[in-house]
Design a protein around this motif. Structure first.
Motif, PDB file in Angstrom:
ATOM      1  N   UNK A 155       0.933  -1.291  -0.076  1.00 32.23           N
ATOM      2  CA  UNK A 155       0.182  -0.011   0.098  1.00 32.23           C
ATOM      3  C   UNK A 155       0.869   1.369  -0.078  1.00 32.23           C
ATOM      4  N   UNK A 156       0.253   2.273  -0.368  1.00 31.34           N
ATOM      5  CA  UNK A 156       0.814   3.554  -0.440  1.00 31.34           C
ATOM      6  C   UNK A 156       0.161   4.334   0.583  1.00 31.34           C
ATOM      7  N   UNK A 161      -0.651  10.768   7.435  1.00 33.50           N
ATOM      8  CA  UNK A 161      -1.598   9.752   7.999  1.00 33.50           C
ATOM      9  C   UNK A 161      -0.812   8.511   8.222  1.00 33.50           C
ATOM     10  N   UNK A 162       0.485   8.250   8.201  1.00 34.45           N
ATOM     11  CA  UNK A 162       1.059   7.031   8.530  1.00 34.45           C
ATOM     12  C   UNK A 162       0.724   6.426   9.790  1.00 34.45           C
ATOM     13  N   UNK A 181       7.865  -0.497   6.618  1.00 35.27           N
ATOM     14  CA  UNK A 181       7.606   0.571   5.990  1.00 35.27           C
ATOM     15  C   UNK A 181       8.745   1.369   5.346  1.00 35.27           C
ATOM     16  N   UNK A 182       8.822   1.462   4.221  1.00 36.20           N
ATOM     17  CA  UNK A 182       9.884   2.129   3.351  1.00 36.20           C
ATOM     18  C   UNK A 182       9.408   3.537   2.905  1.00 36.20           C
ATOM     19  N   UNK A 215       4.161   1.013   2.592  1.00 31.12           N
ATOM     20  CA  UNK A 215       3.809   0.050   3.500  1.00 31.12           C
ATOM     21  C   UNK A 215       3.884  -1.573   2.891  1.00 31.12           C
ATOM     22  N   UNK A 216       4.615  -2.492   3.339  1.00 29.59           N
ATOM     23  CA  UNK A 216       4.435  -3.794   2.816  1.00 29.59           C
ATOM     24  C   UNK A 216       3.962  -4.641   3.963  1.00 29.59           C
ATOM     25  N   UNK A 217       2.714  -5.308   3.857  1.00 32.52           N
ATOM     26  CA  UNK A 217       2.228  -6.058   5.080  1.00 32.52           C
ATOM     27  C   UNK A 217       2.208  -7.648   4.828  1.00 32.52           C
TER      28      UNK A 217
END
Length: 223
Positions: A155-156, A161-162, A181-182, A215-217
């Motif tokens: 997701x971006x 808002x992070x 999170x990058x 964001x990579x989940x």
């Protein structure tokens, strides 16, 4: 010919030789923000006509652009950073060009989610890309749907808002779900923070967050 030309997501050295060649030879460059693209073109010593193409005007001008393409103009479409059409304008013009019989060529190049995914230490062989989550309508519905998604989720998010989004993820996916999170990818202050959602909330609550966020989940492991 309509060319889709990826541009660097941060480090200007990441532009390809072929992208430079196309930008040097086309008749017109469509830019999401002409000010941003002007900086890149100045860096490359390229002087070409620039025209704005963004979500607020794409519906109004797409027919005019297709007419220009049919008349023989060579046009390049760029976004502010990365590959056009990936969470950026592009789809409408590509569809209209294809329907009109105009040749479309997409150059390979930079996009933010690929390095974020590969660098996350989460499985990269199967994944789903969701872009930006809806701000209001449909947000909860999508999050509930993603709870059972087994593939790695990308997701971006915007920096302001992070933390709020990560806290939402704790609610829906659980505090122990792994994520990465990058931010500021390819830039001087690049950061790739990995951990549980709970750890990521604590980390980013304690600092001022800047830059573009990926964001990579971790996907669901429940059977």
């Amino acid at each position: 010919m309509l060319y889709l030309v990826p541009t660097p997501i941060g480090n200007l050295k990441d532009i390809t030789l072929r992208a430079i060649e196309v930008l040097q030879t086309v008749d017109l460059i469509l830019a999401e923000d002409t000010r941003t693209t002007s900086k890149l073109l100045n860096h490359l010593s390229i002087v070409k006509p620039l025209s704005p193409f963004h979500q607020h005007n794409e519906h109004a001008i797409v027919t005019h652009l297709v007419n220009q393409l049919q008349e023989g103009k060579q046009i390049a479409l760029v976004s502010d950073a990365g590959t056009p059409g990936i969470s950026d304008p592009g789809f409408l013009l590509v569809r209209a060009a294809v329907q009109a019989g105009v040749k479309v060529e997409c150059l390979p190049g930079a996009t933010a989610f690929v390095p974020a995914l590969v660098n996350s230490a989460l499985p990269a062989h199967r994944f789903c890309f969701e872009g930006f989550l809806p701000l209001k309508k449909g947000r909860q519905t999508l999050l509930k749907k993603l709870v059972t998604e087994e593939r790695t989720i990308i997701l971006y998010e915007s920096p302001h808002r992070l933390v709020k989004t990560l806290k939402e993820f704790v609610t829906y996916f659980g505090a122990e779900r792994k994520a990465s999170v990058s931010r500021e990818l390819t830039k001087m202050f690049e950061e790739n923070k990995r951990g549980t959602l709970e750890e990521l909330v604590a980390h980013f609550e304690a600092k001022e967050v800047k830059g573009e966020i990926v964001i990579v989940l971790e996907g669901s492991t429940e059977k």
